[in-house]
Design a protein around this motif. Structure first.
Motif, PDB file in Angstrom:
ATOM      1  N   VAL A  58     -29.489  52.042  17.747  1.00 10.78           N
ATOM      2  CA  VAL A  58     -28.105  51.780  18.153  1.00 10.78           C
ATOM      3  C   VAL A  58     -28.057  50.645  19.177  1.00 10.78           C
ATOM      4  O   VAL A  58     -27.245  49.716  19.071  1.00 10.78           O
ATOM      5  N   ALA A  59     -28.953  50.699  20.154  1.00  9.12           N
ATOM      6  CA  ALA A  59     -28.983  49.637  21.165  1.00  9.12           C
ATOM      7  C   ALA A  59     -29.235  48.279  20.505  1.00  9.12           C
ATOM      8  O   ALA A  59     -28.575  47.274  20.818  1.00  9.12           O
ATOM      9  N   TYR A  60     -30.175  48.284  19.590  1.00  8.15           N
ATOM     10  CA  TYR A  60     -30.519  47.063  18.868  1.00  8.15           C
ATOM     11  C   TYR A  60     -29.314  46.552  18.072  1.00  8.15           C
ATOM     12  O   TYR A  60     -28.965  45.360  18.112  1.00  8.15           O
ATOM     13  N   GLY A  61     -28.651  47.473  17.394  1.00  7.82           N
ATOM     14  CA  GLY A  61     -27.485  47.101  16.602  1.00  7.82           C
ATOM     15  C   GLY A  61     -26.351  46.572  17.465  1.00  7.82           C
ATOM     16  O   GLY A  61     -25.699  45.586  17.112  1.00  7.82           O
ATOM     17  N   MET A  62     -26.142  47.205  18.621  1.00  5.79           N
ATOM     18  CA  MET A  62     -25.121  46.732  19.564  1.00  5.79           C
ATOM     19  C   MET A  62     -25.392  45.279  19.959  1.00  5.79           C
ATOM     20  O   MET A  62     -24.495  44.436  19.995  1.00  5.79           O
ATOM     21  N   LEU A  63     -26.662  45.012  20.260  1.00  7.47           N
ATOM     22  CA  LEU A  63     -27.052  43.647  20.630  1.00  7.47           C
ATOM     23  C   LEU A  63     -26.741  42.676  19.498  1.00  7.47           C
ATOM     24  O   LEU A  63     -26.154  41.604  19.704  1.00  7.47           O
ATOM     25  N   LEU A  64     -27.136  43.069  18.296  1.00  8.88           N
ATOM     26  CA  LEU A  64     -26.894  42.205  17.136  1.00  8.88           C
ATOM     27  C   LEU A  64     -25.399  41.924  16.995  1.00  8.88           C
ATOM     28  O   LEU A  64     -24.986  40.796  16.719  1.00  8.88           O
ATOM     29  N   PHE A  65     -24.606  42.953  17.228  1.00  5.50           N
ATOM     30  CA  PHE A  65     -23.164  42.769  17.071  1.00  5.50           C
ATOM     31  C   PHE A  65     -22.622  41.786  18.107  1.00  5.50           C
ATOM     32  O   PHE A  65     -21.873  40.873  17.779  1.00  5.50           O
ATOM     33  N   ILE A  66     -23.030  41.993  19.375  1.00 10.99           N
ATOM     34  CA  ILE A  66     -22.525  41.109  20.434  1.00 10.99           C
ATOM     35  C   ILE A  66     -22.894  39.659  20.123  1.00 10.99           C
ATOM     36  O   ILE A  66     -22.105  38.734  20.318  1.00 10.99           O
ATOM     37  N   ILE A  67     -24.105  39.459  19.616  1.00 15.05           N
ATOM     38  CA  ILE A  67     -24.513  38.088  19.305  1.00 15.05           C
ATOM     39  C   ILE A  67     -23.742  37.563  18.091  1.00 15.05           C
ATOM     40  O   ILE A  67     -23.282  36.422  18.073  1.00 15.05           O
ATOM     41  N   ALA A  68     -23.566  38.406  17.084  1.00 15.40           N
ATOM     42  CA  ALA A  68     -23.048  37.902  15.807  1.00 15.40           C
ATOM     43  C   ALA A  68     -21.533  37.870  15.738  1.00 15.40           C
ATOM     44  O   ALA A  68     -20.969  37.241  14.837  1.00 15.40           O
ATOM     45  N   VAL A  69     -20.836  38.526  16.660  1.00 13.52           N
ATOM     46  CA  VAL A  69     -19.383  38.616  16.505  1.00 13.52           C
ATOM     47  C   VAL A  69     -18.734  37.223  16.522  1.00 13.52           C
ATOM     48  O   VAL A  69     -17.784  36.955  15.794  1.00 13.52           O
ATOM     49  N   GLY A  70     -19.297  36.320  17.330  1.00 12.64           N
ATOM     50  CA  GLY A  70     -18.762  34.957  17.351  1.00 12.64           C
ATOM     51  C   GLY A  70     -18.907  34.283  15.993  1.00 12.64           C
ATOM     52  O   GLY A  70     -18.030  33.538  15.546  1.00 12.64           O
ATOM     53  N   LEU A  71     -20.020  34.581  15.332  1.00 10.30           N
ATOM     54  CA  LEU A  71     -20.262  34.007  14.005  1.00 10.30           C
ATOM     55  C   LEU A  71     -19.234  34.522  12.995  1.00 10.30           C
ATOM     56  O   LEU A  71     -18.733  33.770  12.151  1.00 10.30           O
ATOM     57  N   ALA A  72     -18.894  35.808  13.132  1.00  4.46           N
ATOM     58  CA  ALA A  72     -17.908  36.378  12.216  1.00  4.46           C
ATOM     59  C   ALA A  72     -16.575  35.649  12.354  1.00  4.46           C
ATOM     60  O   ALA A  72     -15.896  35.368  11.356  1.00  4.46           O
ATOM     61  N   ILE A  73     -16.238  35.311  13.575  1.00  6.00           N
ATOM     62  CA  ILE A  73     -14.958  34.631  13.785  1.00  6.00           C
ATOM     63  C   ILE A  73     -15.013  33.199  13.234  1.00  6.00           C
ATOM     64  O   ILE A  73     -14.085  32.742  12.574  1.00  6.00           O
ATOM     65  N   THR A  74     -16.127  32.505  13.506  1.00  8.53           N
ATOM     66  CA  THR A  74     -16.270  31.150  12.969  1.00  8.53           C
ATOM     67  C   THR A  74     -16.081  31.142  11.463  1.00  8.53           C
ATOM     68  O   THR A  74     -15.419  30.294  10.890  1.00  8.53           O
ATOM     69  N   LEU A  75     -16.699  32.151  10.850  1.00  5.95           N
ATOM     70  CA  LEU A  75     -16.668  32.210   9.394  1.00  5.95           C
ATOM     71  C   LEU A  75     -15.292  32.642   8.894  1.00  5.95           C
ATOM     72  O   LEU A  75     -14.732  32.056   7.965  1.00  5.95           O
TER      73      LEU A  75
END
Lengths: 286, 248, 356
Positions: free
Chosen positions: A9-26
């Motif tokens: 879960v901690a790992y996934g949370m990190l991935l989300f925080i990093i990737a959320v900007g990418l989701a918006i760009t896309l």
């Protein structure tokens, strides 16, 4: 078993925080930005340099990493990215792969190729027992910070004027423009913010994900999986995808160390073929 | 006269929205059949269901007695169902010659032939040259399509559909966007289409519909509202009301 | 048949079908630059024997890029994982030589066959979806293969690579030499044959239908082009070509490094193709020449950081615009442009300057 789940879960949370900007760009600009991981790497290295060379406190490093990387994102968006929003996807891919290569080589040149270590504050080291489960304190810290961020993000999107403008722009850019929303300003701000979050995630993740010059290449696929599997129509999709990926990756590496990553890629390919719009999108399979 | 194309209880839903509402349409062989209706009546959706670009929620599409509901677009084309688009759908970097040769090759099942160059298929080339001449495109056949004036592109649009030797040809507003001075050329081509080719015309221009069609179907809100000969439809007060209510 | 001259065309203008046939013939006629390129490539066997290894590398990269051009430049499929087929070919060629038979042409064909079968299977995964999902699918397949090669160390040697085999003489006749001369001739011959075939493919109705799919898929279907089956065919052929390229690398170096499946292979080949230009086959060769020389030069001045400069080249190319890069000659002074134009459009059988 539950420890692994929590690590995931901690790992996934990190991935989300990093990737959320990418989701918006896309989602907003339909821009394929393969260089998103470079922003996270920048956040990580800023923290390493500040802590190890200048003795800055870890807690102070996190907001600095956010702000500096956000500024960097704003700069790149205004000078380079902006020109390519309407370009073919091939151009976007070439451009962002070019940025990745440049960042990898530049960091290698400046900081050397070795793994970077940061020394966490003593209170974040070690384990704590919660309900009889042994949990790493640092992972607890990450989960807490990310959870706060996720809630805050959701509130900003749902409650603020800026959030509604952003949602309008994601839904239909042309209509939003017609309503007098300055879409490019909204996007510049969002891009900077998304980059900043990636920087923050990179700073926090240096300990868990590892930090070396190849970071953007190593994790590019993971961030893309979060976005493509989660879909870009809401925040919930990428969030769930990130959690799933985090748990699957941690569990896979623990139980099946020989084939862990292989399974992740395989599942991704199958998922994309079956549901090209993302696992949680409303359009579903076509 | 025999039926060449028919739909049976065709329904298409997008979520909760019914774009095509139980349409059963029959088109006679050799007909000049116009499909009219106000904006948003579902004409484009119906065309897309006929050609296979969309799959219906329920109902059948039958071409010459055979159920083609499950066939993909290109298979329907090879069975003689071709269309033109309201907004040109062309190959911008191709020359008109290449575009037409492509269509003929596919019709003749030469499209997968991967060894002899285009020019080696002499019959296809000759036919292409003849077709281009018929559509007044001979003098521009070697130019890039994107460089052609709009009227010429419009002719090429029709020529591409015609190259498939269709038995049923769907013309979606063939003269739309064509400047006045080129318009008569496009219309002359449409009028000169051979009688054995069944033409379904989607059109907003009522003068064109009444002068060209022999039968008219009126779509309203996705459903077939009424159908009849030109005289019947022209005299129908309800059809007038629909159009007056909108803009005409 | 030689091309029809300008004056003959003027005479036959009255008959559209002759004009049409002549126009189509001109599309597929051999150009002067093609002949020059191949003559120079052959001449280099004798002129630059000391650079044979570099020339071999160029030929291999060129074949790989031509393979990518078939799917990207013709069918319009953006792939970030084309290295999968290259790497597979490389490993199959290595394993085949090690365990079965050392004759290289046989190994080459086996490697191409294996890549082709894999490409055929993979092609069904790129039929649907947007550019992004295709990108991810191709990338995912390549990563899976890389992961597999890494884990199956008992077969592939894992991170240490696959060595310990020798490659026998070509067709039992021509021994590979230390200076790479045989290797270059061999690679060049394979590249030439592959190009001959690719040229036929793209100038035939099949190639035209691919370009139609790329240009406008809606209309392509509406003139009767079965897009899916065409994409399956060209994707399979491209995979065979990439497998050939990988096999050539194995056979000319007698070693397979796990690097053959690395992500940068797929990214590099995109760059190669973009440098040379997409959609006319020779872009792959021209790009391979520029790229390999550039990398050779950069890795001499900055051994560790050439990746930075490659990245910079990518960014600059995109910012300048690929289409501007493709018509670089239009930025030259007018007289120079005219010379280029004549040279480029000159064909055997036509007198130079005979046109207008």
């Amino acid at each position: 078993m539950l420890t692994i789940l929590f690590d995931g879960v901690a790992y996934g949370m990190l991935l989300f925080i990093i990737a959320v900007g990418l989701a918006i760009t896309l989602g907003l600009m339909n821009f394929i930005n393969l260089a998103h991981g470079a922003f996270a790497m920048a956040g990580g290295y800023i923290t390493v340099v500040l802590m190890n060379r200048y003795g800055v406190s870890f807690y102070l490093c996190l907001p600095i990493a956010f702000l500096v990387v956000a500024a960097l994102g704003a700069l790149l968006e205004g000078t380079l990215y902006r020109r390519l929003y309407s370009a073919p996807h091939l151009d976007q891919v070439l451009f962002s792969v070019g940025l990745v290569f440049m960042s990898v080589a530049a960091v290698h040149y400046l900081m050397g190729g070795q793994q970077q270590l940061i020394h966490l504050p003593p209170e974040l080291n070690g384990r704590t027992e919660i309900f009889g489960i042994g949990v790493g304190r640092y992972r607890l810290f990450i989960t807490a910070v990310c959870a706060v961020l996720v809630v805050a993000l959701q509130l900003v999107l749902a409650k603020t004027r800026f959030g509604s403008q952003l949602r309008a722009a994601v839904d239909d850019g042309r209509v939003a423009r017609g309503l007098g929303i300055n879409v490019s300003a909204v996007f510049a701000l969002t891009f900077a913010f998304g980059s900043g979050l990636a920087g923050l995630g990179g700073a926090m993740g240096a300990e868990i994900l590892g930090l070396d010059p190849n970071f953007p290449l190593k994790f590019m696929v993971y961030f893309l999986i979060v976005v493509t599997v989660g879909g870009t129509s809401s925040m919930t999709g990428p969030f769930l995808a990130a959690l799933l990926l985090g748990i699957a990756d941690v569990a896979g590496k623990y139980y099946f160390p020989q084939i862990g990553a292989f399974v992740i890629y395989g599942v991704m390919v199958i998922m994309l073929v079956l549901r090209p719009h993302g696992l949680f999108s409303r359009e579903g399979a076509r | 006269m025999s039926t060449v194309l028919e739909t049976r209880n065709l329904v298409k839903r997008f979520g909760g929205f019914v774009a095509t509402d139980n349409v059963s349409l029959t088109v006679q062989r050799g007909a000049r059949h116009a499909l009219i209706g106000p904006n948003g009546a579902g004409k484009t959706t119906l065309i897309n269901l006929l050609t296979g670009s969309l799959k219906p929620t329920s109902g059948r599409v039958v071409l010459e007695g055979e159920d083609i509901t499950g066939l993909p677009v290109h298979r329907r084309v090879s069975r003689g169902l071709a269309r033109t688009f309201q907004v040109n759908q062309l190959f911008p970097d191709f020359t008109p010659l290449e575009s037409v040769v492509l269509a003929i090759n596919e019709r003749e099942r030469l499209g997968a032939s991967a060894w002899a160059p285009l020019a080696a298929h002499a019959e296809a080339v000759d036919e292409a040259a003849g077709l281009l001449e018929r559509f007044g495109l001979t003098d521009v056949m070697g130019e890039r399509t994107s460089h052609l004036p709009y009227g010429k592109q419009r002719l090429l649009e029709i020529a591409l559909a015609f190259a498939a030797k269709p038995r049923v040809l769907l013309l979606d507003e063939p003269a739309a966007g064509v400047p006045e001075e080129e318009r008569h050329e496009v219309l002359a081509i449409v009028r000169a289409l051979p009688a054995e080719v069944t033409v379904i015309l989607i059109e907003h221009d009522m003068d064109l519909v009444f002068s060209f069609a022999d039968r008219i179907s009126v779509l309203v809100a996705g459903a077939l509202f009424t159908e009849g000969t030109v005289a019947e439809i022209a005299a129908d007060p309800r059809v007038k009301a629909i159009y007056l209510g909108e803009d005409a | 048949m030689t091309a029809v001259s300008e004056s003959q065309e003027a005479v036959s203008a009255a008959a559209p079908e002759h004009l049409a046939a002549a126009q189509l013939r001109r599309r597929s006629a051999w150009r002067a630059y093609e002949l020059v390129l191949w003559l120079v490539a052959v001449a280099l066997i004798f002129l630059l024997p000391s650079k044979a290894l570099l020339l071999t590398e160029i030929a291999i990269v060129a074949l790989f890029a031509v393979s990518l051009d078939l799917i990207l430049g013709y069918a319009g499929i953006v792939s970030l994982g084309h290295g999968a087929f290259f790497g597979l070919g490389a490993y199959v060629a290595g394993l085949f030589a090690r365990h079965y038979f050392t004759e290289p042409v046989t190994g080459l064909l086996v490697a191409g066959l294996a890549s082709g079968i894999f490409g055929f299977a993979a092609s069904f995964l790129v039929l649907r979806g947007s550019d992004l999902t295709r990108l991810m699918t191709t990338l995912g397949i390549a990563l899976m293969l890389a992961e597999l090669a890494n884990q199956m160390a008992w077969l592939t040697g894992g991170a240490d690579g696959l060595g310990g085999f020798t490659i026998g003489p070509i067709l039992g006749l021509f021994e590979f030499d230390l200076w790479g001369r045989t290797g270059y001739i061999y690679s060049l011959a394979v590249l030439f044959l592959a190009m001959l075939i690719a040229r036929r493919l793209v100038h035939a109705p099949f190639g035209l239908s691919l370009k139609a799919i790329k240009a406008n898929r809606v209309r392509a279907a509406m003139v009767g082009v079965p897009a899916n089956s065409r994409i399956v065919v060209i994707y399979t052929i491209a995979a065979v070509y990439a497998g050939f390229a990988g096999a050539l690398l194995t056979q000319t170096t007698s070693f397979v490094s796990p690097d053959v499946l690395a992500f940068h292979r797929s990214a590099d080949v995109l760059l190669v193709l973009v440098i040379g230009g997409v959609g006319y086959l020779y872009g792959g060769i021209i790009g391979a020449i520029v790229f390999t020389l550039l990398r050779d030069w950069l890795s001499v001045i900055t051994p560790q950081y050439w990746m930075f400069w490659i990245g910079l080249v990518l960014v600059v190319i995109v910012l300048i615009g690929r289409e501007n890069l493709a018509r670089w000659h239009t930025f030259l002074p007018a007289p120079v442009q005219r010379v280029f134009k004549r040279a480029a459009s000159w064909r055997p059988g036509v007198k130079l300057g005979g046109g207008g």
